[in-house]
Design a protein around this motif. Structure first.
Motif, PDB file in Angstrom:
ATOM      1  N   ALA A 318      30.779  26.305 -41.480  1.00  0.00           N
ATOM      2  CA  ALA A 318      31.775  24.970 -41.992  1.00  0.00           C
ATOM      3  C   ALA A 318      31.065  24.660 -43.078  1.00  0.00           C
ATOM      4  CB  ALA A 318      31.415  24.048 -40.854  1.00  0.00           C
ATOM      5  N   LEU A 319      31.863  24.782 -44.158  1.00  0.00           N
ATOM      6  CA  LEU A 319      31.320  24.373 -45.680  1.00  0.00           C
ATOM      7  C   LEU A 319      32.182  23.883 -46.569  1.00  0.00           C
ATOM      8  CD1 LEU A 319      28.490  25.232 -47.399  1.00  0.00           C
ATOM      9  CD2 LEU A 319      29.770  27.001 -48.255  1.00  0.00           C
ATOM     10  N   PRO A 320      31.902  22.520 -47.208  1.00  0.00           N
ATOM     11  CA  PRO A 320      30.700  21.669 -46.798  1.00  0.00           C
ATOM     12  C   PRO A 320      31.454  20.633 -45.827  1.00  0.00           C
ATOM     13  CG  PRO A 320      31.816  21.046 -48.481  1.00  0.00           C
ATOM     14  CD  PRO A 320      32.477  22.013 -48.024  1.00  0.00           C
ATOM     15  N   VAL A 321      30.082  19.869 -45.168  1.00  0.00           N
ATOM     16  CA  VAL A 321      30.427  18.971 -43.935  1.00  0.00           C
ATOM     17  C   VAL A 321      30.093  17.730 -44.498  1.00  0.00           C
ATOM     18  CG1 VAL A 321      29.576  18.473 -41.950  1.00  0.00           C
ATOM     19  CG2 VAL A 321      30.163  20.876 -42.198  1.00  0.00           C
ATOM     20  N   THR A 322      28.870  17.352 -44.904  1.00  0.00           N
ATOM     21  CA  THR A 322      28.382  16.102 -45.569  1.00  0.00           C
ATOM     22  C   THR A 322      28.028  16.184 -46.891  1.00  0.00           C
ATOM     23  OG1 THR A 322      25.965  16.388 -45.185  1.00  0.00           O
ATOM     24  CG2 THR A 322      27.424  15.680 -43.446  1.00  0.00           C
ATOM     25  N   ASP A 323      27.633  15.012 -47.746  1.00  0.00           N
ATOM     26  CA  ASP A 323      27.242  15.106 -48.947  1.00  0.00           C
ATOM     27  C   ASP A 323      26.446  13.617 -49.236  1.00  0.00           C
ATOM     28  OD1 ASP A 323      26.667  15.934 -51.691  1.00  0.00           O
ATOM     29  OD2 ASP A 323      28.174  14.285 -52.163  1.00  0.00           O
ATOM     30  N   ILE A 324      25.517  13.792 -50.212  1.00  0.00           N
ATOM     31  CA  ILE A 324      24.550  12.568 -50.474  1.00  0.00           C
ATOM     32  C   ILE A 324      24.187  13.089 -52.052  1.00  0.00           C
ATOM     33  CG2 ILE A 324      22.660  13.282 -49.258  1.00  0.00           C
ATOM     34  CD1 ILE A 324      22.339  10.087 -49.020  1.00  0.00           C
ATOM     35  N   ALA A 325      23.989  12.223 -52.986  1.00  0.00           N
ATOM     36  CA  ALA A 325      23.268  12.420 -54.236  1.00  0.00           C
ATOM     37  C   ALA A 325      21.826  11.998 -54.327  1.00  0.00           C
ATOM     38  CB  ALA A 325      24.233  11.717 -55.365  1.00  0.00           C
ATOM     39  N   HIS A 326      21.195  12.515 -55.177  1.00  0.00           N
ATOM     40  CA  HIS A 326      19.797  12.128 -55.454  1.00  0.00           C
ATOM     41  C   HIS A 326      19.357  10.637 -55.383  1.00  0.00           C
ATOM     42  CE1 HIS A 326      20.726  11.935 -59.695  1.00  0.00           C
ATOM     43  NE2 HIS A 326      19.666  11.102 -59.831  1.00  0.00           N
ATOM     44  N   LYS A 327      20.306   9.965 -56.212  1.00  0.00           N
ATOM     45  CA  LYS A 327      20.111   8.264 -56.298  1.00  0.00           C
ATOM     46  C   LYS A 327      19.694   7.806 -55.147  1.00  0.00           C
ATOM     47  CE  LYS A 327      22.592   8.277 -60.842  1.00  0.00           C
ATOM     48  NZ  LYS A 327      23.787   7.680 -61.573  1.00  0.00           N
ATOM     49  N   LEU A 329      19.315   8.973 -52.051  1.00  0.00           N
ATOM     50  CA  LEU A 329      18.036   9.970 -51.276  1.00  0.00           C
ATOM     51  C   LEU A 329      16.892   9.271 -51.750  1.00  0.00           C
ATOM     52  CD1 LEU A 329      19.120  13.537 -51.292  1.00  0.00           C
ATOM     53  CD2 LEU A 329      18.649  11.722 -49.099  1.00  0.00           C
ATOM     54  N   LEU A 330      16.582   9.062 -53.074  1.00  0.00           N
ATOM     55  CA  LEU A 330      15.356   8.556 -53.435  1.00  0.00           C
ATOM     56  C   LEU A 330      15.046   7.144 -53.348  1.00  0.00           C
ATOM     57  CD1 LEU A 330      14.976  10.807 -56.835  1.00  0.00           C
ATOM     58  CD2 LEU A 330      13.879  11.199 -54.673  1.00  0.00           C
ATOM     59  N   VAL A 331      16.185   6.451 -53.105  1.00  0.00           N
ATOM     60  CA  VAL A 331      15.795   5.060 -52.769  1.00  0.00           C
ATOM     61  C   VAL A 331      15.627   4.970 -51.298  1.00  0.00           C
ATOM     62  CG1 VAL A 331      17.319   2.909 -52.478  1.00  0.00           C
ATOM     63  CG2 VAL A 331      17.545   4.029 -54.460  1.00  0.00           C
ATOM     64  N   LEU A 332      16.164   5.845 -50.616  1.00  0.00           N
ATOM     65  CA  LEU A 332      16.013   5.760 -49.006  1.00  0.00           C
ATOM     66  C   LEU A 332      14.269   6.410 -48.772  1.00  0.00           C
ATOM     67  CD1 LEU A 332      18.975   7.664 -47.641  1.00  0.00           C
ATOM     68  CD2 LEU A 332      18.258   5.269 -47.202  1.00  0.00           C
ATOM     69  N   TYR A 333      13.919   7.248 -49.549  1.00  0.00           N
ATOM     70  CA  TYR A 333      12.630   8.002 -49.225  1.00  0.00           C
ATOM     71  C   TYR A 333      11.399   7.105 -50.332  1.00  0.00           C
ATOM     72  CZ  TYR A 333      14.664  11.656 -46.822  1.00  0.00           C
ATOM     73  OH  TYR A 333      15.575  12.329 -45.996  1.00  0.00           O
ATOM     74  N   GLU A 334      11.873   6.148 -51.437  1.00  0.00           N
ATOM     75  CA  GLU A 334      10.934   5.336 -52.056  1.00  0.00           C
ATOM     76  C   GLU A 334       9.852   6.251 -52.460  1.00  0.00           C
ATOM     77  OE1 GLU A 334       9.775   1.982 -49.621  1.00  0.00           O
ATOM     78  OE2 GLU A 334      11.668   0.936 -50.003  1.00  0.00           O
ATOM     79  N   ASN A 335       8.708   6.095 -52.093  1.00  0.00           N
ATOM     80  CA  ASN A 335       7.358   6.668 -52.664  1.00  0.00           C
ATOM     81  C   ASN A 335       7.135   7.894 -51.992  1.00  0.00           C
ATOM     82  OD1 ASN A 335       7.280   5.364 -55.234  1.00  0.00           O
ATOM     83  ND2 ASN A 335       6.173   3.581 -54.309  1.00  0.00           N
ATOM     84  N   LEU A 336       7.883   8.243 -50.735  1.00  0.00           N
ATOM     85  CA  LEU A 336       7.511   9.100 -49.669  1.00  0.00           C
ATOM     86  C   LEU A 336       7.745  10.594 -50.256  1.00  0.00           C
ATOM     87  CD1 LEU A 336       8.591   7.262 -46.445  1.00  0.00           C
ATOM     88  CD2 LEU A 336       6.324   7.586 -47.318  1.00  0.00           C
ATOM     89  N   ASN A 337       7.098  11.558 -49.594  1.00  0.00           N
ATOM     90  CA  ASN A 337       7.353  12.870 -49.892  1.00  0.00           C
ATOM     91  C   ASN A 337       7.389  13.870 -48.593  1.00  0.00           C
ATOM     92  OD1 ASN A 337       8.077  15.045 -51.924  1.00  0.00           O
ATOM     93  ND2 ASN A 337       6.057  15.784 -51.460  1.00  0.00           N
ATOM     94  N   VAL A 338       7.849  13.254 -47.548  1.00  0.00           N
ATOM     95  CA  VAL A 338       7.777  13.664 -46.296  1.00  0.00           C
ATOM     96  C   VAL A 338       8.885  13.134 -45.477  1.00  0.00           C
ATOM     97  CG1 VAL A 338       5.611  14.330 -46.301  1.00  0.00           C
ATOM     98  CG2 VAL A 338       6.073  12.183 -45.304  1.00  0.00           C
ATOM     99  N   TYR A 339       9.479  13.753 -44.303  1.00  0.00           N
ATOM    100  CA  TYR A 339      10.721  13.549 -43.801  1.00  0.00           C
ATOM    101  C   TYR A 339      10.324  13.093 -42.305  1.00  0.00           C
ATOM    102  CZ  TYR A 339      13.586  15.586 -47.363  1.00  0.00           C
ATOM    103  OH  TYR A 339      14.114  16.115 -48.701  1.00  0.00           O
ATOM    104  N   MET A 340       9.540  12.137 -41.931  1.00  0.00           N
ATOM    105  CA  MET A 340       9.366  11.797 -40.593  1.00  0.00           C
ATOM    106  C   MET A 340      10.378  11.271 -39.771  1.00  0.00           C
ATOM    107  SD  MET A 340       5.268  10.501 -40.859  1.00  0.00           S
ATOM    108  CE  MET A 340       4.110  10.939 -42.141  1.00  0.00           C
ATOM    109  N   GLY A 341      11.374  10.812 -40.428  1.00  0.00           N
ATOM    110  CA  GLY A 341      12.576  10.005 -39.864  1.00  0.00           C
ATOM    111  C   GLY A 341      13.745  11.172 -40.012  1.00  0.00           C
ATOM    112  N   GLY A 342      13.485  12.502 -40.270  1.00  0.00           N
ATOM    113  CA  GLY A 342      14.458  13.458 -40.286  1.00  0.00           C
ATOM    114  C   GLY A 342      15.054  13.691 -41.794  1.00  0.00           C
ATOM    115  N   ILE A 343      15.799  14.552 -42.179  1.00  0.00           N
ATOM    116  CA  ILE A 343      16.096  14.672 -43.578  1.00  0.00           C
ATOM    117  C   ILE A 343      17.813  13.942 -43.508  1.00  0.00           C
ATOM    118  CG2 ILE A 343      16.701  16.339 -45.376  1.00  0.00           C
ATOM    119  CD1 ILE A 343      14.906  18.303 -43.771  1.00  0.00           C
TER     120      ILE A 343
END
Length: 545
Positions: A318-327, A329-343
């Motif tokens: 199945a390609l593609p299924v979902t999408d999100i852009a970097h803008k 994503l980087l708000v969601l992760y703020e200053n983090l560089n890890v995925y403790m809540g999933g990706i």
């Protein structure tokens, strides 16, 4: 009635031929050789007639083993044109494994580079069903045809009227988390993929694609997009030279690129180190494995102000299924560089239905046999839609385990084998492969969030969670394998610091075993997915629990 019949009977190459008719002199390929759409169609017609004359016809299952390039595109479209079924597989999985996998197809023809024809001598019984052999170069073997010897024709080859629901192609999965499976693509599914890409991303014929993954290139060229074949070994992407790839982009003004996160990181590290700017790229898509926020931040600095980086989610099925852009994503992760809540892999695309169901390793014949989970509950991701394959080729066991049949709507849902959750905003968060979770002491350890805890350590290049058996116990012992950055720190001190990190997080407080590995085994297709199954075997030997 006529319109319905026309919709049902069509050929996937029609879109490409319409582009060539409207813009015959426009470049279909810019590198390594320049070829117009009109000339590409002449190549396709030539091959199509040659295949017909030498025994390939409608529904002939044809193995394609060609290095990514113009010939791969021309041969694949020629097979589509005559209604044959291209069978695509990644040789990077290993020759013996590839041949064993292809045995189930019972192929009747093969088109490949000259050295691929050695397979007929090394595996005569396993490939014994093949009657038609074609080589892209010199034909040094008996009972074979060189594509070079096929004459050009002065007319358009006749397109076979394909049933939209029948098998149009078979694409094998990489086998990175199990036995490779042949995914059935119908022409309806292929057209739906082209349509959803157009609608979601607004592709236009003015774009130039840097091709690092041929399946995506096959879809894009049907939209009139010019292709630049990247100067890299796509079978072994880790060997790429970043400077050459960035040179490809600059030399040809590429506006679009699809690549694996590993490729993106290599380009990012090179670009940041050299102070390079890649001004022509307007859209970058990266998928196939997790991409760290810092890589997004770094690569974004190389692009022009309006450029976007997308991290869609999908699979061979199945390609593609979902999408999100970097803008976002980087708000969601703020200053983090890890995925403790999933990706976060974004929002389901238009036409895609998605449900999260309870984790189970057995068949789920219908949704009455499972529980559909609520927001933020982690379970298996199931999907349904026009870009989703409904079955595997000749694999009853895989179909039984991976498909859910919804009787009320007659829809077939695909169980992705991936774990995740849907948040209150309707975004999907990926937690790792179902088969790679570790169950121990009544607790489930998910690869992505657990590994994120240890990826914070400055001496850790990347971490991998594996399960190791202890005696005859059903449960497995969670073990963290580490790839180190260059450091003189002794292992005993690193292990002590990793244990301290584990104790600070409720997810990992009970993890007590750590191992340093020189270089993780990874999948050949994206060179980014960790072969945790192989790591588990290695860890079992090291620990001897």
């Amino acid at each position: 009635m006529v319109e319905m019949e026309r919709a049902k009977q069509r050929n996937i190459t029609d879109q490409l031929y319409r582009v060539a008719e409207a813009f015959p002199e426009k470049a279909a390929f810019l590198h390594p050789d320049k070829l117009s759409f009109g000339s590409l169609i002449r190549e396709i017609d030539r091959y199509a007639e040659g295949f017909r004359e030498d025994g390939i016809g409608p529904e002939t299952r044809t193995i394609v083993l060609i290095t990514p390039g113009i010939d791969l595109f021309a041969v694949t479209f020629a097979l589509f044109r005559i209604g044959a079924i291209p069978v695509m597989i990644d040789p990077g999985m290993g020759i013996s494994r590839m041949v064993d996998t292809l045995t189930s197809v019972k192929a009747e023809a093969m088109v490949g580079i000259p050295r691929s024809h050695l397979l007929r001598y090394f595996f005569p019984r396993k490939l014994g069903t093949i009657q038609c052999w074609f080589s892209t170069g010199f034909c040094w073997f008996r009972r074979g045809v060189s594509l070079l010897s096929i004459p050009y024709i002065n007319h358009c080859s006749k397109a076979f009227n394909m049933d939209a629901e029948k098998v149009a192609a078979i694409f094998f999965t990489s086998g990175s988390t199990g036995q490779p499976k042949g995914v059935i693509y119908s022409s309806r599914m292929l057209e739906a993929q082209i349509d959803i890409l157009k609608r979601r991303f607004g592709y236009s014929g003015d774009e130039i694609d840097l091709c690092t993954f041929p399946l995506v290139g096959l879809l894009l060229i049907c939209m009139g997009i010019s292709i630049v074949i990247a100067d890299m070994d796509m079978g072994h992407p880790s060997r790429l030279k970043p400077g050459r790839i960035i040179g490809n982009i600059a030399d040809h003004g590429c506006t679009h690129m699809f690549c694996s996160p590993m490729v993106l990181k290599r380009l990012s590290d090179y670009g940041v180190g050299k102070g390079v700017k890649i001004n022509s790229l307007n859209r970058v898509m990266t998928a196939g494995a997790p991409v760290l926020p810092q890589v997004l931040r770094d690569f974004r600095e190389l692009l022009n102000e309006d450029a976007e980086i997308h991290t869609p989610y999908g699979a061979t099925e199945a390609l593609p299924v979902t999408d999100i852009a970097h803008k976002e994503l980087l708000v969601l992760y703020e200053n983090l560089n890890v995925y403790m809540g999933g990706i976060c892999v974004g929002y389901p695309l238009e036409g895609i239905d998605m449900r999260i169901i309870s984790i189970s390793d057995g068949p789920v014949p219908s949704f009455n046999d499972t529980r559909i989970l609520n927001e933020n509950e982690v379970g298996e991701i199931t999907i349904c839609g026009p870009v989703v394959s409904e079955s595997y080729w000749m694999n009853k066991k895989a179909n039984k385990l991976a498909k859910v049949y919804e009787r009320s709507t007659s829809k077939v849902w695909h169980r992705t084998g991936d774990l995740g959750r849907m948040d209150q905003e309707g975004r999907l968060w990926f937690y790792g492969r179902k088969s790679q979770r570790v169950e121990s002491g009544g607790k489930i350890y998910f690869t992505i969030p657990v590994e994120a805890v240890f990826n914070q350590h400055p001496d850790v290049a990347r971490a991998a969670l594996v399960g190791v058996k202890k005696g005859k116990l059903k449960d497995k012992i969670p073990v963290i394998c580490i790839e180190r950055v260059k450091s003189k720190k002794r292992k005993i001190y690193l292990y002590k610091e990793l244990r301290a990190l584990a104790y600070e997080n409720s997810m990992t407080v009970e993890i007590k075993h750590f191992l340093v590995h020189t270089r993780f085994p990874v999948d050949p297709r994206h060179n980014a997915k960790i072969f945790r199954e192989k790591l588990s075997e290695w860890a079992n030997l090291k620990l001897k629990l």
